[in-house]
Design a protein around this motif. Structure first.
Motif, PDB file in Angstrom:
ATOM      1  N   LEU A 235      43.265  43.274  47.282  1.00 48.06           N
ATOM      2  CA  LEU A 235      42.137  44.062  47.781  1.00 48.06           C
ATOM      3  C   LEU A 235      42.588  45.158  48.739  1.00 48.06           C
ATOM      4  CD1 LEU A 235      39.337  41.402  48.428  1.00 48.06           C
ATOM      5  CD2 LEU A 235      39.292  43.276  46.774  1.00 48.06           C
ATOM      6  N   CYS A 236      43.671  44.908  49.457  1.00 54.57           N
ATOM      7  CA  CYS A 236      44.169  45.891  50.416  1.00 54.57           C
ATOM      8  C   CYS A 236      45.053  46.944  49.774  1.00 54.57           C
ATOM      9  CB  CYS A 236      44.941  45.190  51.529  1.00 54.57           C
ATOM     10  SG  CYS A 236      43.910  44.120  52.544  1.00 54.57           S
ATOM     11  N   GLY A 237      45.538  46.658  48.580  1.00 56.16           N
ATOM     12  CA  GLY A 237      46.407  47.584  47.878  1.00 56.16           C
ATOM     13  C   GLY A 237      45.658  48.439  46.879  1.00 56.16           C
ATOM     14  N   LEU A 238      46.377  48.902  45.873  1.00 54.07           N
ATOM     15  CA  LEU A 238      45.801  49.822  44.892  1.00 54.07           C
ATOM     16  C   LEU A 238      44.627  49.210  44.143  1.00 54.07           C
ATOM     17  CD1 LEU A 238      46.079  52.635  43.703  1.00 54.07           C
ATOM     18  CD2 LEU A 238      47.692  51.710  42.025  1.00 54.07           C
ATOM     19  N   ALA A 239      44.674  47.907  43.897  1.00 50.85           N
ATOM     20  CA  ALA A 239      43.601  47.246  43.152  1.00 50.85           C
ATOM     21  C   ALA A 239      42.261  47.342  43.863  1.00 50.85           C
ATOM     22  CB  ALA A 239      43.951  45.776  42.907  1.00 50.85           C
ATOM     23  N   GLY A 240      42.281  47.454  45.181  1.00 55.30           N
ATOM     24  CA  GLY A 240      41.042  47.518  45.942  1.00 55.30           C
ATOM     25  C   GLY A 240      40.585  48.916  46.289  1.00 55.30           C
ATOM     26  N   ALA A 241      41.318  49.930  45.852  1.00 53.15           N
ATOM     27  CA  ALA A 241      40.984  51.298  46.238  1.00 53.15           C
ATOM     28  C   ALA A 241      39.671  51.774  45.616  1.00 53.15           C
ATOM     29  CB  ALA A 241      42.118  52.243  45.853  1.00 53.15           C
ATOM     30  N   TYR A 242      39.331  51.256  44.427  1.00 49.76           N
ATOM     31  CA  TYR A 242      38.112  51.683  43.719  1.00 49.76           C
ATOM     32  C   TYR A 242      37.110  50.533  43.650  1.00 49.76           C
ATOM     33  CZ  TYR A 242      35.394  54.331  40.231  1.00 49.76           C
ATOM     34  OH  TYR A 242      34.404  55.017  39.567  1.00 49.76           O
ATOM     35  N   MET A 243      37.153  49.674  44.642  1.00 54.09           N
ATOM     36  CA  MET A 243      36.275  48.499  44.668  1.00 54.09           C
ATOM     37  C   MET A 243      35.603  48.402  46.034  1.00 54.09           C
ATOM     38  SD  MET A 243      37.275  44.466  44.214  1.00 54.09           S
ATOM     39  CE  MET A 243      38.108  44.758  42.663  1.00 54.09           C
ATOM     40  N   THR A 244      34.290  48.359  46.032  1.00 55.05           N
ATOM     41  CA  THR A 244      33.567  48.141  47.280  1.00 55.05           C
ATOM     42  C   THR A 244      32.244  47.447  46.987  1.00 55.05           C
ATOM     43  OG1 THR A 244      32.995  49.163  49.417  1.00 55.05           O
ATOM     44  CG2 THR A 244      32.287  50.339  47.432  1.00 55.05           C
ATOM     45  N   GLY A 245      31.801  46.621  47.924  1.00 55.41           N
ATOM     46  CA  GLY A 245      30.558  45.878  47.759  1.00 55.41           C
ATOM     47  C   GLY A 245      30.666  44.649  46.882  1.00 55.41           C
ATOM     48  N   ALA A 246      31.886  44.220  46.574  1.00 54.35           N
ATOM     49  CA  ALA A 246      32.087  43.076  45.676  1.00 54.35           C
ATOM     50  C   ALA A 246      32.111  41.765  46.460  1.00 54.35           C
ATOM     51  CB  ALA A 246      33.385  43.232  44.894  1.00 54.35           C
ATOM     52  N   ILE A 247      31.515  40.722  45.868  1.00 50.78           N
ATOM     53  CA  ILE A 247      31.591  39.360  46.397  1.00 50.78           C
ATOM     54  C   ILE A 247      32.468  38.584  45.420  1.00 50.78           C
ATOM     55  CG2 ILE A 247      30.292  37.377  47.237  1.00 50.78           C
ATOM     56  CD1 ILE A 247      29.401  40.027  48.518  1.00 50.78           C
ATOM     57  N   ILE A 248      33.659  38.190  45.845  1.00 51.71           N
ATOM     58  CA  ILE A 248      34.651  37.624  44.931  1.00 51.71           C
ATOM     59  C   ILE A 248      34.862  36.147  45.228  1.00 51.71           C
ATOM     60  CG2 ILE A 248      36.986  37.847  44.016  1.00 51.71           C
ATOM     61  CD1 ILE A 248      36.999  40.696  45.237  1.00 51.71           C
ATOM     62  N   PRO A 249      34.343  35.248  44.383  1.00 53.50           N
ATOM     63  CA  PRO A 249      34.636  33.826  44.584  1.00 53.50           C
ATOM     64  C   PRO A 249      36.081  33.504  44.229  1.00 53.50           C
ATOM     65  CG  PRO A 249      32.715  34.166  43.160  1.00 53.50           C
ATOM     66  CD  PRO A 249      33.455  35.469  43.248  1.00 53.50           C
ATOM     67  N   ILE A 250      36.721  32.676  45.044  1.00 50.73           N
ATOM     68  CA  ILE A 250      38.026  32.130  44.718  1.00 50.73           C
ATOM     69  C   ILE A 250      37.905  30.633  44.985  1.00 50.73           C
ATOM     70  CG2 ILE A 250      38.871  32.866  46.999  1.00 50.73           C
ATOM     71  CD1 ILE A 250      41.725  32.911  45.736  1.00 50.73           C
ATOM     72  N   ASP A 251      37.502  29.897  43.931  1.00 49.28           N
ATOM     73  CA  ASP A 251      36.973  28.548  44.130  1.00 49.28           C
ATOM     74  C   ASP A 251      37.276  27.573  42.997  1.00 49.28           C
ATOM     75  OD1 ASP A 251      35.399  29.574  42.112  1.00 49.28           O
ATOM     76  OD2 ASP A 251      33.485  29.244  43.131  1.00 49.28           O
ATOM     77  N   GLY A 252      38.190  27.930  42.113  1.00 51.86           N
ATOM     78  CA  GLY A 252      38.522  27.024  41.020  1.00 51.86           C
ATOM     79  C   GLY A 252      37.359  26.781  40.057  1.00 51.86           C
ATOM     80  N   GLY A 253      36.375  27.680  40.097  1.00 52.06           N
ATOM     81  CA  GLY A 253      35.234  27.557  39.201  1.00 52.06           C
ATOM     82  C   GLY A 253      34.040  26.825  39.794  1.00 52.06           C
ATOM     83  N   PHE A 254      34.104  26.442  41.065  1.00 51.46           N
ATOM     84  CA  PHE A 254      33.026  25.658  41.681  1.00 51.46           C
ATOM     85  C   PHE A 254      31.676  26.352  41.594  1.00 51.46           C
ATOM     86  CE2 PHE A 254      30.370  24.629  45.369  1.00 51.46           C
ATOM     87  CZ  PHE A 254      30.230  23.259  45.208  1.00 51.46           C
ATOM     88  N   SER A 255      31.646  27.654  41.840  1.00 52.37           N
ATOM     89  CA  SER A 255      30.372  28.373  41.879  1.00 52.37           C
ATOM     90  C   SER A 255      29.729  28.481  40.505  1.00 52.37           C
ATOM     91  CB  SER A 255      30.543  29.762  42.487  1.00 52.37           C
ATOM     92  OG  SER A 255      31.507  30.514  41.778  1.00 52.37           O
ATOM     93  N   LEU A 256      30.448  28.112  39.455  1.00 52.36           N
ATOM     94  CA  LEU A 256      29.870  28.134  38.106  1.00 52.36           C
ATOM     95  C   LEU A 256      28.841  27.026  37.936  1.00 52.36           C
ATOM     96  CD1 LEU A 256      33.113  28.704  36.024  1.00 52.36           C
ATOM     97  CD2 LEU A 256      31.390  30.417  36.659  1.00 52.36           C
TER      98      LEU A 256
END
Length: 256
Positions: A235-256
């Motif tokens: 998110l801090c590097g190039l991958a996050g340069a064109y991304m804003t307002g995103a809510i990104i789960p990192i949860d092994g699929g729990f939120s599914l």
């Protein structure tokens, strides 16, 4: 390191960076080449952790009590005397409070909302001048707020203020993302599921509780420190340069 992921020359602040998810992210940013400031209420413990993290890069530990408005202002003033700009702000400091519904105290609700929502707003507000100096169209400044899958799901575990506080943080982040995008400041949210931390040690330390908890996660395991760090670095590097307002789960699929 591939330039897609290099943070060389960037300066980052991680609140609550002395342990848990904050420390995971701080180490990842250091390994990617950033200069990192961590802060926590226990200044001495924070400085000790900063010394440990210095094996990965330049790391400074500061005392900061974000439980009130004055704490965010004091932190911003100290930083302004030490750095010229702030490329990355990770708002990780947070808390929880568990109690039965009938006896859940107002002071618990207020404490959780203050640290998980109000303090994040205060930090962003007070650090805007440094973030504005860092952001450009080619490389926006980055704000990462640490939310939670508890703000997405209805799995409350008698921590009645925690999920609502994280849901409020998610929405605050979306509002700020829309407002600050014209100033070249990106605001995104990482919403973790289970990771080792002070908040989850009561589960990790009980074999039966851990097995019951893992059974609820589609991947059948907790997250690893390097996985959290890698997402933050992206998110801090190039991958996050064109991304804003995103809510990104990192949860092994729990939120599914």
């Amino acid at each position: 390191m591939h330039p897609y992921f290099s943070l060389a020359g960037r300066t980052a602040l991680v609140t609550g960076g002395s342990r848990g998810i904050g420390r995971m992210i701080a180490q990842g940013l250091l390994e990617a080449g950033a200069r990192v400031v961590i802060c926590a209420r226990d200044g001495e413990a924070c400085r000790q952790v900063a010394e440990e993290l210095s094996q990965y890069g330049e790391c400074l530990g500061l005392a900061a009590d974000l439980s009130g408005e004055d704490g965010a202002r004091a932190l911003a003033e100290e930083l302004a005397g030490r750095i010229e700009r702030l490329d990355i702000l990770v708002n990780n400091a947070g808390t929880t409070w568990g109690a039965p519904l009938e006896s859940y105290p107002a002071k618990g609700w207020e404490k959780v909302m203050q640290l998980n929502v109000t303090a994040v707003f205060g930090c962003i507000q007070q650090l805007l001048p440094l973030l504005r100096k860092a952001g450009s169209q080619a490389s926006p400044a980055r704000v990462i707020n640490i939310g939670s899958v508890a703000g997405i799901s209805a799995f409350g575990e008698q921590a009645y203020a925690y999920g609502p506080s994280k849901a409020a943080l998610h929405q605050l982040s979306r509002i700020l993302a829309k407002e600050l995008v014209s100033e070249h400041i990106n605001v995104n949210v990482i919403a973790p599921g289970r990771f080792p931390s002070k908040m989850t040690r009561h589960i990790a330390g009980n074999e039966a509780s851990l097995a019951e908890d893992v059974a609820l996660i589609p991947m059948r395991r907790w997250g690893r420190a390097e996985e959290m760090a890698a997402l933050a670095v992206s998110l801090c590097g190039l991958a996050g340069a064109y991304m804003t307002g995103a809510i990104i789960p990192i949860d092994g699929g729990f939120s599914l």
